[in-house]
Design a protein around this motif. Structure first.
Motif, mmCIF file in Angstrom:
data_model
loop_
_atom_site.group_PDB
_atom_site.id
_atom_site.type_symbol
_atom_site.label_atom_id
_atom_site.label_comp_id
_atom_site.label_asym_id
_atom_site.label_seq_id
_atom_site.Cartn_x
_atom_site.Cartn_y
_atom_site.Cartn_z
ATOM 1 N N GLY A 3 0.809 -1.208 0.000
ATOM 2 C CA GLY A 3 0.000 0.000 0.000
ATOM 3 C C GLY A 3 0.846 1.263 0.000
ATOM 4 N N SER A 4 0.176 2.398 -0.042
ATOM 5 C CA SER A 4 0.837 3.702 -0.091
ATOM 6 C C SER A 4 1.219 4.165 1.310
ATOM 7 C CB SER A 4 -0.102 4.739 -0.723
ATOM 8 O OG SER A 4 -0.512 4.321 -2.007
ATOM 9 N N PRO A 5 2.150 5.129 1.398
ATOM 10 C CA PRO A 5 2.449 5.721 2.710
ATOM 11 C C PRO A 5 1.264 6.530 3.226
ATOM 12 C CG PRO A 5 3.832 6.689 0.964
ATOM 13 C CD PRO A 5 2.932 5.687 0.323
ATOM 14 N N PRO A 6 1.298 6.949 4.490
ATOM 15 C CA PRO A 6 0.179 7.733 5.035
ATOM 16 C C PRO A 6 -0.080 8.992 4.202
ATOM 17 C CG PRO A 6 1.717 7.106 6.776
ATOM 18 C CD PRO A 6 2.360 6.742 5.487
ATOM 19 N N VAL A 7 -1.347 9.319 4.043
ATOM 20 C CA VAL A 7 -1.724 10.543 3.339
ATOM 21 C C VAL A 7 -1.819 11.662 4.372
ATOM 22 C CG1 VAL A 7 -3.468 11.668 1.920
ATOM 23 C CG2 VAL A 7 -2.973 9.228 1.592
ATOM 24 N N VAL A 8 -0.853 12.557 4.329
ATOM 25 C CA VAL A 8 -0.765 13.646 5.306
ATOM 26 C C VAL A 8 -0.691 14.964 4.543
ATOM 27 C CG1 VAL A 8 0.568 14.606 7.222
ATOM 28 C CG2 VAL A 8 0.476 12.127 6.889
ATOM 29 N N ASP A 9 -1.468 15.955 4.975
ATOM 30 C CA ASP A 9 -1.485 17.247 4.282
ATOM 31 C C ASP A 9 -0.100 17.877 4.238
ATOM 32 O OD1 ASP A 9 -4.180 17.052 3.758
ATOM 33 O OD2 ASP A 9 -4.784 18.151 5.564
ATOM 34 N N HIS A 10 0.602 17.808 5.366
ATOM 35 C CA HIS A 10 1.934 18.416 5.456
ATOM 36 C C HIS A 10 2.911 17.373 5.996
ATOM 37 C CE1 HIS A 10 -0.081 22.226 4.733
ATOM 38 N NE2 HIS A 10 -0.915 21.940 5.720
ATOM 39 N N ASP B 94 1.435 17.392 12.260
ATOM 40 C CA ASP B 94 0.399 16.966 11.315
ATOM 41 C C ASP B 94 0.450 15.455 11.113
ATOM 42 O OD1 ASP B 94 -1.770 17.396 9.677
ATOM 43 O OD2 ASP B 94 -0.584 17.860 7.894
ATOM 44 N N VAL B 95 1.671 14.910 11.034
ATOM 45 C CA VAL B 95 1.828 13.465 10.902
ATOM 46 C C VAL B 95 1.246 12.767 12.133
ATOM 47 C CG1 VAL B 95 3.478 11.557 10.752
ATOM 48 C CG2 VAL B 95 3.857 13.644 9.416
ATOM 49 N N GLY B 96 1.599 13.258 13.320
ATOM 50 C CA GLY B 96 1.107 12.651 14.553
ATOM 51 C C GLY B 96 -0.401 12.678 14.650
ATOM 52 N N ARG C 206 8.059 10.095 16.081
ATOM 53 C CA ARG C 206 8.560 9.158 15.064
ATOM 54 C C ARG C 206 8.056 9.519 13.669
ATOM 55 N NH1 ARG C 206 7.356 3.268 17.552
ATOM 56 N NH2 ARG C 206 8.343 2.680 15.573
ATOM 57 N N ALA C 207 7.734 10.793 13.474
ATOM 58 C CA ALA C 207 7.072 11.212 12.228
ATOM 59 C C ALA C 207 7.869 10.832 10.983
ATOM 60 C CB ALA C 207 6.817 12.717 12.258
ATOM 61 N N LYS C 208 9.158 11.091 10.997
ATOM 62 C CA LYS C 208 9.984 10.801 9.817
ATOM 63 C C LYS C 208 10.001 9.301 9.519
ATOM 64 C CE LYS C 208 14.503 11.906 7.771
ATOM 65 N NZ LYS C 208 14.804 10.548 7.267
ATOM 66 N N GLU C 209 10.189 8.496 10.564
ATOM 67 C CA GLU C 209 10.202 7.043 10.391
ATOM 68 C C GLU C 209 8.862 6.555 9.841
ATOM 69 O OE1 GLU C 209 10.250 2.994 13.155
ATOM 70 O OE2 GLU C 209 10.366 4.987 14.074
ATOM 71 N N LEU C 210 7.768 7.100 10.367
ATOM 72 C CA LEU C 210 6.442 6.655 9.929
ATOM 73 C C LEU C 210 6.188 6.994 8.466
ATOM 74 C CD1 LEU C 210 4.303 7.604 13.059
ATOM 75 C CD2 LEU C 210 5.140 5.345 12.400
ATOM 76 N N MET C 211 6.589 8.172 8.035
ATOM 77 C CA MET C 211 6.384 8.553 6.640
ATOM 78 C C MET C 211 7.209 7.672 5.701
ATOM 79 S SD MET C 211 4.036 10.737 6.614
ATOM 80 C CE MET C 211 4.110 10.983 4.837
ATOM 81 N N GLU C 212 8.319 7.165 6.189
ATOM 82 C CA GLU C 212 9.178 6.323 5.349
ATOM 83 C C GLU C 212 8.774 4.851 5.375
ATOM 84 O OE1 GLU C 212 13.042 7.043 6.919
ATOM 85 O OE2 GLU C 212 13.294 8.989 5.886
#
Length: 338
Positions: A265-272, A278-280, A318-324
């Motif tokens: 699947g795709s990574p999380p869809v986050v506006d910013h 915003d990720v959290g 952990r925003a960066k890790e989660l987006m990756e």
């Protein structure tokens, strides 16, 4: 994954044109948003094109009835408010819609009643937490954890058996309800074959273990709940490997596998996506949409709010890790009756 849905519809061997006046389809575990209607539209249009050549060949399609199934707690009112106006006025709609409340691990329709079944993002939900996992005297008792990931070998085996039993029940019911020549399209969370042990749920840990579990322990450390509350809560989800999924289908023997694959699947869809807050917030909201009702029923709304706020803070860290890394593999399957 939509190419597999189209391929599934291409496997239909139903009577064509004037021989069949009504076509039926059902979405099992439908939820209540626009994605549900997207799947319904694609199935209805695909059936019309496959069996009747659409409007290009001048064959008027039959009427369609689409059944939306989920547990009785699903917000069917919201879903039906989203239906196109044509489905509610005096004109002939693209399909007639009906809600069917109940567990898809039981019979829902009469024999040979449905031409196409679909179930997307639902079959990883078990019918229940395995009984051994809740038994303090069992080796499978999941002390200190809320999910199968990272649990004991006995806990993993109990979850795997529950998944096998539930999927077998699902297939038995659908084999009775599906019309001869019909087909079924299934999507659920999965894990790669390299994660062979049931207690290694791969990246699915980001949803149901990991930060979620740590947030429960935050509540214990702060004295808001005792550890027994954690021990008595378990997420009834299991992400199978392709081999585990195939094993159950083969053992049932009612269906031929047209396609079975693992799709990332795709990574999380986050506006910013560069904004940790915003990720959290997005991750916490997504997880609450999946787990909020279970947590609320277990500890009440106030503590539910507190838990998902803890999760939001952890997701920010952990925003960066989660987006990756927060991408989930899905088992995608196309089946036809043998």
């Amino acid at each position: 994954m939509l190419h597999v849905l189209k391929e599934t519809l291409g496997k239909l061997q139903l009577p064509r044109r004037t021989e069949k006046k009504l076509l039926t389809a059902a979405d099992l575990g439908c939820s209540c948003g626009q994605n549900t209607l997207l799947v319904a539209d694609l199935i209805v249009q695909g059936m019309a094109d496959e069996l009747y050549g659409g409007s290009r060949l001048g064959h008027p399609p039959p009427e369609f009835c689409f059944y939306f199934n989920d547990l009785p707690s699903n917000d069917f009112n919201t879903l039906f408010h989203l239906l196109p106006d044509s489905a509610r006025n005096g004109g002939r709609p693209a399909y007639f819609a009906a809600g069917v409340a109940g567990s898809f691990y039981d019979r829902l329709f009469p024999e040979r009643f449905i031409d196409v079944f679909s179930s997307t993002f639902s079959l990883h939900w078990l019918s229940q937490v395995p009984t051994e996992v809740m038994d303090e005297n069992s080796k499978a008792y999941n002390r200190g954890k809320v999910f199968v990931h990272g649990a004991s070998e006995a806990t993993g085996a109990a979850y795997r058996r529950q998944f096998q039993s539930d999927l077998a029940r699902f297939l038995r019911c659908r084999a009775t309800e599906l019309e001869r020549g019909g087909a079924m399209f299934l999507v659920c969370l999965g894990r790669p074959s390299s994660a062979a042990a049931p207690v290694d749920q791969g990246t699915v840990r980001f949803l149901f273990g990991d930060m979620f579990q740590d947030s429960w322990h935050d509540l214990v450390r702060e004295g808001l709940i005792d550890s027994d509350k954690v021990d008595s809560f378990n997420v009834p989800v299991y992400a199978p490997t392709l081999e585990e999924f195939r094993e159950v289908v083969d053992a049932d023997g009612s269906f031929r596998i047209n396609r079975l694959e693992l799709v990332m699947g795709s990574p999380p869809v986050v506006d910013h996506p560069g904004d940790a807050s915003d990720v959290g917030r997005t991750v916490a909201n997504n997880e609450r949409s999946l787990l909020g009702a279970l947590v609320d029923a277990h500890v009440g709304k106030a503590l539910c709010d507190e838990l998902f706020d803890k999760l939001r803070c952890r997701a920010e860290e952990r925003a960066k890790e989660l987006m990756e890394e927060m991408r989930f593999p899905h088992v995608v399957c196309s089946l036809s009756l043998v």
